[in-house]
Design a protein around this motif. Structure first.
Motif, PDB file in Angstrom:
ATOM      1  N   ASN A 195      -8.073  27.067  34.356  1.00  0.00           N
ATOM      2  CA  ASN A 195      -8.497  28.147  35.156  1.00  0.00           C
ATOM      3  C   ASN A 195      -9.362  27.831  36.536  1.00  0.00           C
ATOM      4  N   ASN A 196      -9.831  28.732  37.327  1.00  0.00           N
ATOM      5  CA  ASN A 196     -10.439  28.636  38.240  1.00  0.00           C
ATOM      6  C   ASN A 196     -12.047  28.309  38.025  1.00  0.00           C
ATOM      7  N   ASP A 197     -12.421  28.886  37.059  1.00  0.00           N
ATOM      8  CA  ASP A 197     -13.886  28.487  36.423  1.00  0.00           C
ATOM      9  C   ASP A 197     -13.865  26.845  36.195  1.00  0.00           C
ATOM     10  N   GLU A 198     -12.657  26.267  35.529  1.00  0.00           N
ATOM     11  CA  GLU A 198     -12.766  25.065  35.219  1.00  0.00           C
ATOM     12  C   GLU A 198     -12.634  24.313  36.426  1.00  0.00           C
ATOM     13  N   VAL A 199     -11.820  24.629  37.218  1.00  0.00           N
ATOM     14  CA  VAL A 199     -11.784  23.908  38.507  1.00  0.00           C
ATOM     15  C   VAL A 199     -13.069  23.779  39.370  1.00  0.00           C
ATOM     16  N   ILE A 200     -13.760  24.745  39.546  1.00  0.00           N
ATOM     17  CA  ILE A 200     -15.226  24.861  40.127  1.00  0.00           C
ATOM     18  C   ILE A 200     -16.205  24.031  39.374  1.00  0.00           C
ATOM     19  N   ASP A 201     -16.070  24.322  37.888  1.00  0.00           N
ATOM     20  CA  ASP A 201     -17.025  23.446  37.174  1.00  0.00           C
ATOM     21  C   ASP A 201     -16.650  21.987  37.117  1.00  0.00           C
ATOM     22  N   SER A 202     -15.557  21.545  37.552  1.00  0.00           N
ATOM     23  CA  SER A 202     -15.358  20.358  37.556  1.00  0.00           C
ATOM     24  C   SER A 202     -15.671  19.563  38.880  1.00  0.00           C
ATOM     25  N   LEU A 203     -15.842  20.296  39.971  1.00  0.00           N
ATOM     26  CA  LEU A 203     -16.244  19.727  41.238  1.00  0.00           C
ATOM     27  C   LEU A 203     -17.333  18.820  41.195  1.00  0.00           C
ATOM     28  N   SER A 204     -18.501  19.008  40.579  1.00  0.00           N
ATOM     29  CA  SER A 204     -19.525  18.427  40.759  1.00  0.00           C
ATOM     30  C   SER A 204     -19.327  16.856  40.173  1.00  0.00           C
ATOM     31  N   SER A 205     -18.498  16.785  39.083  1.00  0.00           N
ATOM     32  CA  SER A 205     -18.431  15.762  38.509  1.00  0.00           C
ATOM     33  C   SER A 205     -17.318  14.669  39.088  1.00  0.00           C
ATOM     34  N   LEU A 206     -16.685  15.071  40.091  1.00  0.00           N
ATOM     35  CA  LEU A 206     -15.476  14.110  40.656  1.00  0.00           C
ATOM     36  C   LEU A 206     -16.232  13.156  41.087  1.00  0.00           C
ATOM     37  N   PRO A 207     -15.395  12.014  41.209  1.00  0.00           N
ATOM     38  CA  PRO A 207     -16.315  10.654  41.768  1.00  0.00           C
ATOM     39  C   PRO A 207     -16.378  10.580  42.890  1.00  0.00           C
ATOM     40  N   THR A 208     -15.595  11.409  43.934  1.00  0.00           N
ATOM     41  CA  THR A 208     -15.834  11.120  45.462  1.00  0.00           C
ATOM     42  C   THR A 208     -16.434  12.548  46.170  1.00  0.00           C
ATOM     43  N   LYS A 209     -16.908  12.208  47.362  1.00  0.00           N
ATOM     44  CA  LYS A 209     -17.476  13.028  48.084  1.00  0.00           C
ATOM     45  C   LYS A 209     -16.440  14.036  48.767  1.00  0.00           C
ATOM     46  N   LYS A 210     -15.352  13.399  49.301  1.00  0.00           N
ATOM     47  CA  LYS A 210     -14.043  14.261  49.819  1.00  0.00           C
ATOM     48  C   LYS A 210     -13.182  14.713  48.764  1.00  0.00           C
ATOM     49  N   VAL A 211     -12.913  16.004  48.869  1.00  0.00           N
ATOM     50  CA  VAL A 211     -11.956  16.514  47.864  1.00  0.00           C
ATOM     51  C   VAL A 211     -10.910  17.370  48.672  1.00  0.00           C
ATOM     52  N   TYR A 212      -9.746  17.314  48.116  1.00  0.00           N
ATOM     53  CA  TYR A 212      -8.621  17.985  48.799  1.00  0.00           C
ATOM     54  C   TYR A 212      -7.979  18.781  47.879  1.00  0.00           C
ATOM     55  N   ILE A 213      -7.816  20.143  47.931  1.00  0.00           N
ATOM     56  CA  ILE A 213      -6.963  21.202  47.251  1.00  0.00           C
ATOM     57  C   ILE A 213      -5.835  21.303  47.905  1.00  0.00           C
ATOM     58  N   LEU A 214      -4.754  21.242  47.210  1.00  0.00           N
ATOM     59  CA  LEU A 214      -3.615  21.785  47.895  1.00  0.00           C
ATOM     60  C   LEU A 214      -2.966  22.752  46.809  1.00  0.00           C
ATOM     61  N   SER A 215      -2.946  23.810  47.504  1.00  0.00           N
ATOM     62  CA  SER A 215      -2.739  25.298  46.725  1.00  0.00           C
ATOM     63  C   SER A 215      -1.565  26.166  47.177  1.00  0.00           C
ATOM     64  N   THR A 216      -0.618  26.583  46.333  1.00  0.00           N
ATOM     65  CA  THR A 216       0.207  27.711  46.596  1.00  0.00           C
ATOM     66  C   THR A 216      -0.629  28.860  46.926  1.00  0.00           C
ATOM     67  N   TYR A 217       0.061  29.901  47.589  1.00  0.00           N
ATOM     68  CA  TYR A 217      -0.587  30.995  48.212  1.00  0.00           C
ATOM     69  C   TYR A 217      -1.405  32.007  47.382  1.00  0.00           C
TER      70      TYR A 217
END
Length: 450
Positions: free
Chosen positions: A408-430
């Motif tokens: 879910n979106n809470d997990e998406v947001i909670d996962s952001l800080s632990s991503l290994p890169t500074k840059k993040v691209y989110i490709l999303s449908t409408y």
């Protein structure tokens, strides 16, 4: 003004005030409420406005934003629908929300859904139609590209005095004989040679000649079915262009520099498709009396917009939120990602609601195989159809060990800080994008609304 129309306006304006001042949102309900009381309320709301309609498959929101910013240089306040709420109720809401300037020209620049052009045109009587492109999109709703264009043409025929400002590199836009004044824009690059004879890849849609159904050829192909086309069988060819892009100088995921005529232009957003959007806006601006310098200034000032390469800073991450909705648009986003010089993390969110198109088979027509995977250090897969997307990426050669499912979106947001890169691209449908933005707004990461 009739009592019915007056009541509709009052109800719509009151509901808009309540939604935006108390609940902090709402782009279609006020219009829907006003239309329930008076289905033709738009006619009264728009009666004093000169209206520009922007329509087509891809690029409507960005083109509308660029046109609006440019015209503000000359005309001041412009009415528009910046959220991308482009059906009739959303357009009515835009008028209900607008407080027009007392003096000067009243201008409206409206993004309009292809299937709604006819209904909106009946009530607005536009001055100009801006046509971006026609690609295969939401097959369950639009059908093939020829069906989509037929819907647009039905609307244009209701306004024979309106000017058509169309992408001349799209063969379909010059195929129907209409009485309107026509202005075409397109790419005319240095390597576009008259003796070139190129064909599009075999899976490209929209490359049959609209006149004789022979396969179209190209002197230069920019992407998909767009370029300097000609038919070797019947002689049908690209119309004469009034406004052109003459050189692509530099591209990154966050900036474009290109030449139109004798002047260089810069916009703070990536993707070749956005050069077309800028060219469409430039064409409109010039037709409405702006100078090259005024257009260049407006492009340089252009801000990222709602869900279209929207830049979000959170937990020291540079997050780029990008709407994807059909194979051509997705392909161009993937090509844009290949211009990224740094490592990045990729998040893909796939839904299949009515506004997205309920058929997700389009993800198989996009070239995930061609994406440079060496720079992608982590992949999160989410949305209601995460299984479909995860399988698609595995088939495309992504390492399953780098892929994690987010429920879910809470997990998406909670996962952001632990991503290994500074840059993040989110490709999303409408609808997935709307839901993610809503959760981000609730967590105070972005502002609510647009």
């Amino acid at each position: 003004m009739s009592i019915k129309t007056g009541t509709a306006k009052l109800a719509g304006k009151s509901s808009y005030w309540f939604l935006h001042n108390i609940l902090k949102g709402g782009t279609s309900f006020p219009g829907k409420l006003a239309m329930k009381i008076d289905p033709d309320v738009l006619q009264s709301l728009a009666k004093d406005y000169e209206v520009i309609i922007v329509t087509g498959t891809n690029g409507k929101t960005m083109t509308t934003a660029l046109i609006t910013e440019a015209l503000r240089k000359k005309y001041g306040e412009i009415l528009t629908n910046p959220s991308g709420s482009n059906m009739q109720q959303g357009i009515v809401t835009a008028f209900l929300a607008h407080h027009p300037q007392r003096n000067g020209k009243k201008l409206a620049v409206l993004e309009v859904d292809e299937a709604n052009v006819k209904y909106v045109t009946k009530l607005l009587h536009p001055t100009a139609f801006v046509l971006t492109n026609i690609f295969r999109d939401q097959m369950d709703r639009y059908g093939e590209i020829y069906t989509t264009y037929d819907k647009i043409v039905e609307g244009i025929k209701l306004a024979p005095d309106a000017t058509i400002i169309a992408n001349g590199d799209a063969s379909i836009f010059s195929s129907v004989d209409l009485p309107n004044k026509k202005i075409f824009y397109g790419f005319k690059l240095p390597d576009d040679k008259p003796d070139n004879d190129l064909t599009a890849p075999v899976n490209t849609d929209g490359v049959l000649c609209p006149k004789c159904n022979h396969i179209l050829h190209f002197h230069e192909r920019i992407y998909a079915n767009l370029g300097d086309f000609f038919c070797p069988n019947c002689g049908y060819h690209r119309p004469e262009l009034s406004y052109t892009v003459n050189q692509i100088i530099e591209q990154t995921p966050n900036s474009l520099k290109f030449k139109m005529g004798k002047k260089d232009y810069t916009i703070g957003i990536g993707g070749t498709y956005n050069i077309y959007n800028a060219l469409a806006a430039y064409s409109v601006a010039r037709e409405f009396g702006l100078s090259d310098e005024e257009v260049a200034e407006s492009f340089a000032e252009n801000k990222r917009i709602f869900g279209r390469q929207e830049l979000i800073n959170y937990h020291n991450k540079e997050i780029d939120l990008i709407l994807v909705k059909n194979p051509v648009g997705l392909d161009e986003v993937l090509h844009m990602l290949n211009t990224e010089k740094d490592d990045y993390s990729l998040i893909t969110l796939l839904n299949a609601n009515h506004a997205d198109g309920i058929d997700t088979s389009w993800i198989w027509d996009a070239d995930y195989e061609g994406l440079d995977k060496s720079k992608i250090k982590k992949v999160l897969v989410g949305g209601e159809r995460w299984r479909d997307m995860g399988f698609r990426l595995e088939v495309a050669g992504f390492d399953p060990g780098l892929m994690t499912t987010v429920a879910n979106n809470d997990e998406v947001i909670d996962s952001l800080s632990s991503l290994p890169t500074k840059k993040v691209y989110i490709l999303s449908t409408y609808t997935a994008m709307l839901a993610l933005r809503k959760t981000m707004a609730e967590k105070k990461i972005i502002k609510a609304g647009m």
